[in-house]
Design a protein around this motif. Structure first.
Motif, PDB file in Angstrom:
ATOM      1  N   PHE A  24     -19.181 -17.780 113.830  1.00 13.76           N
ATOM      2  CA  PHE A  24     -18.341 -18.480 114.818  1.00 13.76           C
ATOM      3  C   PHE A  24     -18.562 -17.891 116.208  1.00 13.76           C
ATOM      4  O   PHE A  24     -18.593 -18.615 117.210  1.00 13.76           O
ATOM      5  CB  PHE A  24     -16.859 -18.369 114.451  1.00 13.76           C
ATOM      6  CG  PHE A  24     -16.470 -19.109 113.193  1.00 13.76           C
ATOM      7  CD1 PHE A  24     -17.281 -20.104 112.657  1.00 13.76           C
ATOM      8  CD2 PHE A  24     -15.274 -18.828 112.536  1.00 13.76           C
ATOM      9  CE1 PHE A  24     -16.927 -20.797 111.495  1.00 13.76           C
ATOM     10  CE2 PHE A  24     -14.905 -19.507 111.382  1.00 13.76           C
ATOM     11  CZ  PHE A  24     -15.732 -20.491 110.856  1.00 13.76           C
ATOM     12  N   LEU A  25     -18.701 -16.564 116.256  1.00 15.76           N
ATOM     13  CA  LEU A  25     -18.902 -15.915 117.558  1.00 15.76           C
ATOM     14  C   LEU A  25     -20.200 -16.395 118.198  1.00 15.76           C
ATOM     15  O   LEU A  25     -20.273 -16.573 119.420  1.00 15.76           O
ATOM     16  CB  LEU A  25     -18.897 -14.392 117.404  1.00 15.76           C
ATOM     17  CG  LEU A  25     -17.507 -13.787 117.148  1.00 15.76           C
ATOM     18  CD1 LEU A  25     -17.616 -12.365 116.607  1.00 15.76           C
ATOM     19  CD2 LEU A  25     -16.672 -13.788 118.430  1.00 15.76           C
ATOM     20  N   LEU A  26     -21.229 -16.624 117.390  1.00  9.72           N
ATOM     21  CA  LEU A  26     -22.488 -17.154 117.946  1.00  9.72           C
ATOM     22  C   LEU A  26     -22.250 -18.544 118.524  1.00  9.72           C
ATOM     23  O   LEU A  26     -22.748 -18.880 119.600  1.00  9.72           O
ATOM     24  CB  LEU A  26     -23.572 -17.242 116.870  1.00  9.72           C
ATOM     25  CG  LEU A  26     -24.082 -15.956 116.244  1.00  9.72           C
ATOM     26  CD1 LEU A  26     -25.308 -16.251 115.373  1.00  9.72           C
ATOM     27  CD2 LEU A  26     -24.446 -14.914 117.292  1.00  9.72           C
ATOM     28  N   GLU A  27     -21.484 -19.356 117.824  1.00  4.33           N
ATOM     29  CA  GLU A  27     -21.206 -20.705 118.327  1.00  4.33           C
ATOM     30  C   GLU A  27     -20.483 -20.642 119.668  1.00  4.33           C
ATOM     31  O   GLU A  27     -20.703 -21.455 120.553  1.00  4.33           O
ATOM     32  CB  GLU A  27     -20.313 -21.469 117.331  1.00  4.33           C
ATOM     33  CG  GLU A  27     -20.993 -21.765 116.017  1.00  4.33           C
ATOM     34  CD  GLU A  27     -20.118 -22.626 115.106  1.00  4.33           C
ATOM     35  OE1 GLU A  27     -18.883 -22.618 115.263  1.00  4.33           O
ATOM     36  OE2 GLU A  27     -20.694 -23.308 114.233  1.00  4.33           O
ATOM     37  N   GLU A  28     -19.645 -19.612 119.809  1.00  2.00           N
ATOM     38  CA  GLU A  28     -18.808 -19.537 121.017  1.00  2.00           C
ATOM     39  C   GLU A  28     -19.496 -18.853 122.189  1.00  2.00           C
ATOM     40  O   GLU A  28     -18.926 -18.777 123.274  1.00  2.00           O
ATOM     41  CB  GLU A  28     -17.500 -18.816 120.665  1.00  2.00           C
ATOM     42  CG  GLU A  28     -16.633 -19.620 119.708  1.00  2.00           C
ATOM     43  CD  GLU A  28     -15.542 -18.790 119.051  1.00  2.00           C
ATOM     44  OE1 GLU A  28     -15.014 -17.878 119.700  1.00  2.00           O
ATOM     45  OE2 GLU A  28     -15.250 -19.041 117.857  1.00  2.00           O
ATOM     46  N   GLY A  29     -20.688 -18.324 121.988  1.00  2.00           N
ATOM     47  CA  GLY A  29     -21.406 -17.757 123.126  1.00  2.00           C
ATOM     48  C   GLY A  29     -22.070 -16.410 122.909  1.00  2.00           C
ATOM     49  O   GLY A  29     -22.808 -15.935 123.767  1.00  2.00           O
ATOM     50  N   ALA A  30     -21.798 -15.773 121.751  1.00  2.00           N
ATOM     51  CA  ALA A  30     -22.420 -14.452 121.517  1.00  2.00           C
ATOM     52  C   ALA A  30     -23.861 -14.626 121.048  1.00  2.00           C
ATOM     53  O   ALA A  30     -24.298 -15.732 120.730  1.00  2.00           O
ATOM     54  CB  ALA A  30     -21.625 -13.708 120.450  1.00  2.00           C
ATOM     55  N   HIS A  70     -23.199 -29.780 120.168  1.00  2.00           N
ATOM     56  CA  HIS A  70     -21.826 -29.903 119.666  1.00  2.00           C
ATOM     57  C   HIS A  70     -20.783 -29.797 120.772  1.00  2.00           C
ATOM     58  O   HIS A  70     -19.588 -29.658 120.488  1.00  2.00           O
ATOM     59  CB  HIS A  70     -21.576 -28.829 118.592  1.00  2.00           C
ATOM     60  CG  HIS A  70     -22.357 -29.075 117.341  1.00  2.00           C
ATOM     61  ND1 HIS A  70     -21.978 -29.994 116.397  1.00  2.00           N
ATOM     62  CD2 HIS A  70     -23.530 -28.561 116.906  1.00  2.00           C
ATOM     63  CE1 HIS A  70     -22.867 -30.015 115.410  1.00  2.00           C
ATOM     64  NE2 HIS A  70     -23.828 -29.153 115.707  1.00  2.00           N
ATOM     65  N   GLY A  71     -21.239 -29.836 122.018  1.00  2.00           N
ATOM     66  CA  GLY A  71     -20.299 -29.790 123.152  1.00  2.00           C
ATOM     67  C   GLY A  71     -19.557 -28.470 123.248  1.00  2.00           C
ATOM     68  O   GLY A  71     -18.408 -28.418 123.679  1.00  2.00           O
ATOM     69  N   LEU A  72     -20.203 -27.397 122.809  1.00  2.00           N
ATOM     70  CA  LEU A  72     -19.542 -26.079 122.878  1.00  2.00           C
ATOM     71  C   LEU A  72     -19.966 -25.367 124.156  1.00  2.00           C
ATOM     72  O   LEU A  72     -21.150 -25.338 124.488  1.00  2.00           O
ATOM     73  CB  LEU A  72     -19.972 -25.221 121.665  1.00  2.00           C
ATOM     74  CG  LEU A  72     -19.576 -25.764 120.302  1.00  2.00           C
ATOM     75  CD1 LEU A  72     -20.348 -25.048 119.195  1.00  2.00           C
ATOM     76  CD2 LEU A  72     -18.085 -25.592 120.094  1.00  2.00           C
ATOM     77  N   VAL A  73     -18.999 -24.809 124.862  1.00  2.00           N
ATOM     78  CA  VAL A  73     -19.332 -24.116 126.111  1.00  2.00           C
ATOM     79  C   VAL A  73     -19.334 -22.615 125.837  1.00  2.00           C
ATOM     80  O   VAL A  73     -18.317 -22.060 125.383  1.00  2.00           O
ATOM     81  CB  VAL A  73     -18.300 -24.454 127.222  1.00  2.00           C
ATOM     82  CG1 VAL A  73     -18.644 -23.740 128.525  1.00  2.00           C
ATOM     83  CG2 VAL A  73     -18.246 -25.959 127.421  1.00  2.00           C
ATOM     84  N   ALA A  74     -20.485 -22.000 126.116  1.00  2.00           N
ATOM     85  CA  ALA A  74     -20.587 -20.548 125.851  1.00  2.00           C
ATOM     86  C   ALA A  74     -19.656 -19.796 126.787  1.00  2.00           C
ATOM     87  O   ALA A  74     -19.535 -20.136 127.959  1.00  2.00           O
ATOM     88  CB  ALA A  74     -22.024 -20.094 126.059  1.00  2.00           C
ATOM     89  N   ARG A  75     -18.950 -18.812 126.235  1.00  2.00           N
ATOM     90  CA  ARG A  75     -18.109 -17.954 127.084  1.00  2.00           C
ATOM     91  C   ARG A  75     -18.522 -16.510 126.860  1.00  2.00           C
ATOM     92  O   ARG A  75     -19.253 -16.200 125.905  1.00  2.00           O
ATOM     93  CB  ARG A  75     -16.632 -18.172 126.776  1.00  2.00           C
ATOM     94  CG  ARG A  75     -16.289 -17.889 125.343  1.00  2.00           C
ATOM     95  CD  ARG A  75     -14.830 -18.195 125.030  1.00  2.00           C
ATOM     96  NE  ARG A  75     -14.589 -17.954 123.611  1.00  2.00           N
ATOM     97  CZ  ARG A  75     -14.370 -16.768 123.066  1.00  2.00           C
ATOM     98  NH1 ARG A  75     -14.306 -15.698 123.826  1.00  2.00           N
ATOM     99  NH2 ARG A  75     -14.195 -16.633 121.767  1.00  2.00           N
ATOM    100  N   ASN A  76     -18.011 -15.653 127.757  1.00  2.00           N
ATOM    101  CA  ASN A  76     -18.327 -14.231 127.619  1.00  2.00           C
ATOM    102  C   ASN A  76     -17.535 -13.624 126.471  1.00  2.00           C
ATOM    103  O   ASN A  76     -16.324 -13.783 126.420  1.00  2.00           O
ATOM    104  CB  ASN A  76     -17.942 -13.496 128.911  1.00  2.00           C
ATOM    105  CG  ASN A  76     -19.130 -13.422 129.828  1.00  2.00           C
ATOM    106  OD1 ASN A  76     -20.276 -13.538 129.400  1.00  2.00           O
ATOM    107  ND2 ASN A  76     -18.860 -13.241 131.118  1.00  2.00           N
ATOM    108  N   ILE A  77     -18.251 -12.966 125.607  1.00  2.00           N
ATOM    109  CA  ILE A  77     -17.572 -12.325 124.463  1.00  2.00           C
ATOM    110  C   ILE A  77     -17.895 -10.833 124.536  1.00  2.00           C
ATOM    111  O   ILE A  77     -19.059 -10.464 124.708  1.00  2.00           O
ATOM    112  CB  ILE A  77     -18.076 -12.940 123.142  1.00  2.00           C
ATOM    113  CG1 ILE A  77     -17.580 -14.382 123.052  1.00  2.00           C
ATOM    114  CG2 ILE A  77     -17.633 -12.127 121.930  1.00  2.00           C
ATOM    115  CD1 ILE A  77     -18.171 -15.196 121.946  1.00  2.00           C
ATOM    116  N   ASP A  78     -16.857 -10.012 124.463  1.00  2.00           N
ATOM    117  CA  ASP A  78     -17.150  -8.570 124.563  1.00  2.00           C
ATOM    118  C   ASP A  78     -17.082  -7.897 123.179  1.00  2.00           C
ATOM    119  O   ASP A  78     -16.683  -8.517 122.190  1.00  2.00           O
ATOM    120  CB  ASP A  78     -16.216  -7.892 125.575  1.00  2.00           C
ATOM    121  CG  ASP A  78     -14.759  -8.032 125.166  1.00  2.00           C
ATOM    122  OD1 ASP A  78     -14.499  -8.431 124.010  1.00  2.00           O
ATOM    123  OD2 ASP A  78     -13.879  -7.750 126.002  1.00  2.00           O
TER     124      ASP A  78
END
Ligand SMILES: CCCCCCCC(=O)CC(=O)SCCNC(=O)CCNC(=O)[C@H](O)C(C)(C)COP(=O)(O)OP(=O)(O)OC[C@H]1O[C@@H](n2cnc3c(N)ncnc32)[C@H](O)[C@@H]1OP(=O)(O)O
Ligand SMILES: NC(=O)C1=CN([C@@H]2O[C@H](COP(=O)(O)OP(=O)(O)OC[C@H]3O[C@@H](n4cnc5c(N)ncnc54)[C@H](O)[C@@H]3O)[C@@H](O)[C@H]2O)C=CC1
Length: 719
Positions: free
Chosen positions: A490-496, A603-611
């Protein structure tokens, strides 16, 4: 306690008495102080011998005292008083001299060991250093390189090696106390000037700085964030560069930091947890001390693939005769070669003869008729396993234990296919089975206590940390792992990126991040498991419902890589790229990065910064929450069982105690609050919702981990 007697007219014999290992508890330290004083003030006594009762010298400081208000005489002045004595003091070492026990012996003027004794300074394994002068005396006695090796690894040495290193003065095959008394009579009255180790200069060492730099670098690399090995190097450096008294000051400072660190608490918790899991109990009341294991002399393994081969090796190395059965001729030939190779390499490492003749191979299941126990390791397929179990029930002599190495299938279902379900248990090994130190012993609802006791005892004999767990999909280890893997995707999908996620986990102390681990075990393995769960169908990974399966969020990223033929190390492409199949060096793969970008765009997912913090919280807290569910369901008897499984089977850093201990360290309220936060952000991931038990524990004021059992009991009684 310590007992004092006068023997052979002139020798004061001090016997440490604190079973089972004569640990240096407050009463023992007081006993030593009193008896040494008595011996020294008795004009008839010319020399002193210190030994331990029941053939055990001393297992070191009493670990149970750590973390309590320690009272009684401190170790350091006690050992100094022995070293300063004007009568020779001889340590008679039988059994073990470990930690404070060896430090006590190093304070004596002479050391005589039985040939079967083992010596060592294992404090580093408890998050400490040898702080009763051990870090200062040992290098003075045996030189810096050898002392560094012993102190930073905590390894035990045999009496023969101790003699060779110069730790002991004599080794005997006979009665050690008698030999020590004779020796003490002989040296009575001799000058002790050259026998006080603290007065020795540290042996000269060329290029001291380079040596320490090199060792420090190696230690930091292998310590994975553990601070004790680093402090051990610093303490030995003090011995090599400072006068003894200043070195002792440094030892004390370093110890104070370690002693109050969470790492020492975690490592000491692990020490006791490892022992506590041996005292297993089942929800029906069956337990370790009332269940008798059966003798197992002859065992069989069915299916000689990855797991069956390792299991065969582990059984043979334990001294059992093994019948190894494989249905495919080619596989059988390959397995024979592989097993012989593993046995030969293992024997070479240990300097013994390989036990090839303990194994006989067959393609015919009839060959297992007279074995005491069978371990089935055929493909993960219920229909196949059922068939094998039916065959085994027909072939084996009455009473043979039937064990399955299934990773996740229902042990009860398998048992129900046999006429004697009480004889069926899971013996879930981890790959490679002859190396990995974990065994989950899975009891079904009808497994007999005797069957569980037998599997647990066999696990122990094989040198495995064996944990008895209940039957559910994935048992304990794999059930928790599933959520950890899922959060990482999931973290990869979200930008990691795989590098970011792995970096955070490796910094935390895992030997390998989740994506490097997937590459190593093979992306095809995970795909097959998901397929078996009905999560993967052809074409689904890119269709409309790609990101939703069985009514909740799903990440098809692993399936998409699998469909590209990227199976990880074996195909030299996976989440990373490798120079050649099987190469261990993972390199970033730009293809994976653009694949992730395209996927997100699709999939219209916008990458965000993940720490790093989010990576740890999402991956670890999801897994911990499942751990609480497991406790709630009674699948694990206590948090120690889960923690031992994770430390021994999944590379959880020991200095962080295990997932449940870690939750306790972080604070249960914080874990719950974070889970609530992430559940709110991801309502399509139901397992992020804090478990009932976690909520109950927080509501009860977050009691310490060793008292969770009471809350769990209450919860169970309300059900
Ligand atoms: C500022 C403060 C300054 C303080 C300065 C302190 C400086 C120091 O120098 C600190 C130390 O000594 S730390 C202790 C070092 N010693 C060790 O690490 C040895 C630990 N024990 C072992 O390895 C194995 O038990 C052993 C090899 C001994 C035996 O193995 P077995 O497999 O035969 O038996 P186990 O099942 O492991 O043990 C039997 C029972 O004995 C308990 N036990 C073992 N060692 C102990 C110890 N050192 N203290 C207290 N309890 C200990 C063990 O827990 C088990 O009991 P149960 O848990 O009830 O089953
Ligand atoms: N590979 C792993 O990391 C782990 C696997 N397991 C479990 O262990 C079991 C075996 O897994 P692997 O060793 O990976 O599989 P594998 O595919 O490497 O080996 C299975 C072997 O069983 C043989 N076989 C199939 N039917 C047979 C029969 N009727 N009689 C005799 N031999 C037969 C096959 O020819 C093959 O050689 C599975 O249940 C798996 O879930 C458990 C822990 C870890």
């Amino acid at each position: 306690m310590a007992q004092y007697t006068r023997v052979s007219g002139f020798v004061g014999l001090i016997t440490l008495q604190n079973p089972p290992v004569n640990a240096l508890s407050a009463p023992v330290r007081q006993g030593i102080v009193d008896t040494v004083q008595r011996a020294l003030s008795d004009p008839e006594v010319k020399s002193v011998v210190i030994c331990g009762q029941n053939g055990i010298f001393c297992g070191g400081a009493d670990i149970k005292e750590f973390g309590t208000d320690m009272f009684g005489p401190p170790l350091i002045p006690m050992i100094h008083a022995i070293e300063a004595a004007n009568k020779p003091v001889v340590a008679a070492i039988e059994g073990i001299a470990l930690g404070g026990g060896l430090e006590l012996a190093l304070g004596c003027h002479y050391r005589i060991a039985h040939s079967k004794a083992r010596l060592g300074l294992p404090e580093v394994t408890l998050g400490l250093l040898p702080a009763a002068g051990g870090s200062q005396r040992l290098p003075r006695l045996i030189g810096v390189p050898a002392a560094l090796n012993l102190i930073t690894t905590g390894r035990h040495v045999t009496a023969a090696e101790a003699l060779q290193l110069g730790i002991v003065d004599q080794v005997t095959d006979h009665n050690t106390v008698d030999a020590a008394v004779k020796f003490a009579l002989r040296v009575g009255g001799q000058s002790l000037d050259a026998r006080r180790i603290s007065t020795y200069p540290c042996p000269q060492q060329p290029d001291l700085d380079a040596l320490f730099e090199d060792v420090m670098q190696k230690v930091r690399q292998s310590a994975r964030g553990a601070i004790a090995p680093v402090a051990c190097v610093q303490a030995v450096r003090a011995a090599a560069t400072l006068p003894y008294t200043q070195g002792m000051e440094r030892e004390k400072e370093l110890m104070a930091t370690l002693f109050t660190s969470g790492q020492a608490r975690a490592l000491q918790y692990c020490f006791f947890a490892q022992r506590a899991v041996g005292r297993w109990k089942m929800p029906n009341g069956a337990r370790w001390d009332t269940s008798k294991p059966r003798p197992v002399h002859k065992a069989a393994v069915i299916g000689l693939g990855t797991m069956g081969r390792g299991i065969t090796v582990a059984l043979a190395q334990t001294g059992l005769s093994v019948i190894a059965v494989e249905s495919q001729e080619k596989q059988l030939m390959e397995a024979k070669q592989a097993v012989s190779g593993m046995l030969e390499r293992g024997a070479k490492r240990r300097g013994v003869a390989p036990v090839l003749d303990r194994i006989s191979y067959s393609q015919d299941i009839q060959a297992v008729a007279d074995v005491d126990l069978v371990i089935e390791a055929v493909f993960e397929d219920m229909a196949l396993k059922t068939k094998v179990f039916r065959q085994l029930s027909a072939v084996c002599k009455p009473g043979t234990l039937l064990c399955t190495n299934t990773s996740a299938l229902d042990v009860d279902q398998l048992a129900s296919e046999t006429p004697n379900p009480e004889l069926v248990v899971g013996m879930h090994f981890f790959a490679p089975a002859h190396v990995m130190k974990l065994l989950e012993v899975v009891y079904g609802s009808r497994s007999s206590p005797e069957a569980v006791a037998t599997a647990m005892q066999l696990g122990k004999k094989m040198g495995k940390a064996s944990v008895a767990v209940g039957n559910c999909r994935g048992f304990v280890g794999n059930r928790m792992l599933k959520l950890y893997l899922e959060q990482a995707s999931f973290l990869l999908e979200e930008g990691a990126t795989p590098e970011l996620v792995d970096g955070a986990l490796e910094e935390f102390g895992f030997p390998m991040g989740v994506f490097r681990m997937s590459d190593l075990s093979g992306l095809d393995v995970g795909w097959r498991i998901r397929k078996g769960e009905g999560l993967v169908e052809p074409g689904m990974a890119s269709g409309q419902s790609a990101r939703i399966r069985q009514g909740r969020r799903y990440s098809p990223l692993g399936d998409l890589l699998y469909e590209q033929g990227r199976f990880g190390l074996k195909t030299s492409r996976g989440w990373y790229q490798y120079d050649k199949p099987g190469s261990r060096v993972a390199r970033s793969d730009p293809w994976v990065h653009s694949f992730l970008e395209e996927y997100r765009a699709r999939h219209g997912l916008v990458a965000r910064n993940i720490d790093h913090q989010e990576v740890l919280e999402r991956c670890l807290y999801a897994m911990i929450n499942e751990g609480f569910h497991i406790l709630e369901d009674g699948i694990a008897a206590g948090p120690e069982d889960i923690d031992v499984i994770y430390v021994f089977g999944f590379g959880w850093p020991r200095h962080r105690g295990g997932p449940m201990f870690y939750a306790d360290m972080v604070g249960l309220a914080k874990v719950m609050e974070k889970l609530e936060h992430y559940h709110q952000a991801h309502p399509d991931v139901p397992y992020l919702q804090p478990s009932n038990l976690l909520r109950k524990l927080v509501a009860s004021g977050s009691p310490p981990i060793h008292t969770w059992g009471e809350v769990i009991k209450k919860l169970h009684s309300q059900l």
